[in-house]
Enzyme design. Structure first.
Site, PDB file in Angstrom:
ATOM      1  CG  PHE A   6      -1.905   1.127   1.209  1.00  0.00           C
ATOM      2  CD1 PHE A   6      -3.061   1.042   0.445  1.00  0.00           C
ATOM      3  CD2 PHE A   6      -1.667   2.284   1.932  1.00  0.00           C
ATOM      4  CE1 PHE A   6      -3.971   2.099   0.412  1.00  0.00           C
ATOM      5  CE2 PHE A   6      -2.572   3.336   1.915  1.00  0.00           C
ATOM      6  CZ  PHE A   6      -3.727   3.231   1.153  1.00  0.00           C
ATOM      7  CD  GLU A  10      -0.275  11.013   3.649  1.00  0.00           C
ATOM      8  OE1 GLU A  10      -0.654  10.543   4.720  1.00  0.00           O
ATOM      9  OE2 GLU A  10       0.889  11.471   3.478  1.00  0.00           O
ATOM     10  CD  GLU A  64      -8.311   4.789  -0.346  1.00  0.00           C
ATOM     11  OE1 GLU A  64      -8.248   3.581  -0.579  1.00  0.00           O
ATOM     12  OE2 GLU A  64      -9.385   5.441  -0.373  1.00  0.00           O
ATOM     13  CB  SER A  65      -5.534  10.753   3.304  1.00  0.00           C
ATOM     14  OG  SER A  65      -4.463   9.835   3.182  1.00  0.00           O
ATOM     15  CG  PHE A 234      -8.633   2.169   7.816  1.00  0.00           C
ATOM     16  CD1 PHE A 234      -9.689   2.404   6.948  1.00  0.00           C
ATOM     17  CD2 PHE A 234      -7.890   3.262   8.257  1.00  0.00           C
ATOM     18  CE1 PHE A 234     -10.005   3.690   6.530  1.00  0.00           C
ATOM     19  CE2 PHE A 234      -8.193   4.551   7.847  1.00  0.00           C
ATOM     20  CZ  PHE A 234      -9.255   4.757   6.983  1.00  0.00           C
ATOM     21  CG  HIS A 253      -3.612  10.151   7.091  1.00  0.00           C
ATOM     22  ND1 HIS A 253      -4.950   9.887   7.274  1.00  0.00           N
ATOM     23  CD2 HIS A 253      -3.514  11.470   6.817  1.00  0.00           C
ATOM     24  CE1 HIS A 253      -5.630  11.004   7.108  1.00  0.00           C
ATOM     25  NE2 HIS A 253      -4.788  11.977   6.829  1.00  0.00           N
ATOM     26  CD  GLU A 257      -0.185  -2.596   5.965  1.00  0.00           C
ATOM     27  OE1 GLU A 257      -1.216  -2.896   5.337  1.00  0.00           O
ATOM     28  OE2 GLU A 257       0.149  -1.417   6.221  1.00  0.00           O
TER      29      GLU A 257
END
Length: 346
Positions: A6, A10, A64-65, A234, A253, A257
């Site tokens: 991912f 941004e 997404e943000s 999330f 944000h 991972e």
């Protein structure tokens, strides 16, 4: 580093508008119907997951943000493979129906972790600039595009600004020249701290309640104790937060991972405020292996920013490795700094 994953970095777009009809104020663009905002976000390929507002502006956490809507300003920030620049034309269209005209545009981003995964027009900065040049009205005649470098070839800051030549209804306050926008991008997060942004399997919590838990568990609520926080977690991992403190916003944000971990923090601040406290808290929450700080300001000496930023984080083991500055016509000055741990080679 992972081959694919991912994209945390941004893209950020800031649009300013003006209008001659006093009846439009104080709400301005905030009068936009929610369905209109949804159509804008559909073009970008993201959705609203949570929202909050106060007397100054509305803040939306996106899939997404984030999105911030002021009476004459919109800030939209999206990660992943969103097509942020496709929001410009519909926003100009909807603003026009409210009697508002675009007066300035600013687009910024870092260096993508997975650049080959980006769709057009985000396939390269050259493509983005061409798209911007072709999309914004010709009245925005003061334009500049710049790639601000660092010592690391893989890390640079991309800026495009465009402004018109008119003085609009916004009357600068005595404090405007002291304000700045700070955008922090962090990679290689401490894996133990990053685990706090993973949800427990089958926790049966809503994204809002799980987000509130992460905010308190990580100490994010201590960055600005005065802020009203709208947060979202999330599933199975990832976190977003918008903060509201009067007419100032902040946003975080997190993509936790391992292999492509990333976190961002952005806020509006004052050169006379306690920016050192904010920076130290952010670094302590994430302990990044690499960090960049981009500061956009108008009136004061940028030497202040260089020393304040470096002085705040160096006691925590981060050393400033590079610093670049660039000026933009009618759009202020940007300072771009990069940091890595003292023990780490550049």
């Amino acid at each position: 580093m992972a081959v694919s994953g991912f994209e945390g970095f941004e893209k950020r777009l800031e649009l300013h508008f003006f209008g001659d009809d006093p009846a439009m104020f104080p709400l301005g663009i905030r009068k936009l119907e929610f369905e209109s905002l949804e159509q804008v976000l559909e073009a970008v390929q993201c959705t609203v997951v949570s929202a909050v507002g106060n007397s100054y502006f509305d803040a939306y956490v996106l899939s997404e943000s984030s999105l911030f809507v002021y009476p004459t300003k919109i800030i939209i920030k999206t990660c992943g493979t969103t097509q942020l620049l496709k929001s410009i034309l519909p926003l100009i269209h909807y603003a026009h129906h409210l009697g508002l005209t675009l007066s300035s545009c600013r687009y910024t981003r870092g260096s993508f972790i997975f650049p080959k995964a980006q769709p057009f027009p985000h396939t390269s900065f050259k493509d983005e600039v061409t798209y911007l040049q072709d999309t914004i009205p010709s009245s925005l005649c003061f334009r500049k595009a710049s790639i601000m470098p660092s010592k690391s070839s893989s890390h640079s800051w991309h800026v495009f600004t465009a402004n018109d030549n008119n003085i609009h209804t916004h009357t600068p306050t005595p404090y405007d020249h002291e304000l700045f926008t700070m955008e922090i991008c962090m990679t290689e997060l401490d894996p133990i701290l990053a685990r706090k942004f993973f949800r427990r399997p089958e926790d049966e919590k809503t994204g809002d309640s799980a987000g509130k838990e992460m905010t308190e568990l990580t100490g994010i609520n201590e960055i600005n104790p005065e802020a009203l926080i709208c947060d979202f977690a999330f599933d199975p991992c990832g976190y977003s937060m918008n903060g509201m403190d009067g007419d100032w916003y902040s946003t975080i944000h997190v993509t936790p991972e391992d292999g492509f971990s990333y976190a961002s923090f952005e806020c509006v601040g004052s050169v006379n405020g306690n920016i050192g406290h904010v920076l130290r808290k952010v670094v302590q929450i994430f302990r990044p292996g690499t960090m960049s700080i981009s500061t956009t300001c108008n009136g004061f000496s940028n030497d202040i920013m260089w020393t304040q930023m470096a002085g705040a984080v160096e006691p925590l083991g981060l050393k400033c490795r590079s610093c670049a500055m660039d000026k933009f016509p009618n759009a202020g000055t940007v300072v771009f700094q990069t940091f890595t741990p003292r023990r780490k080679n550049v």
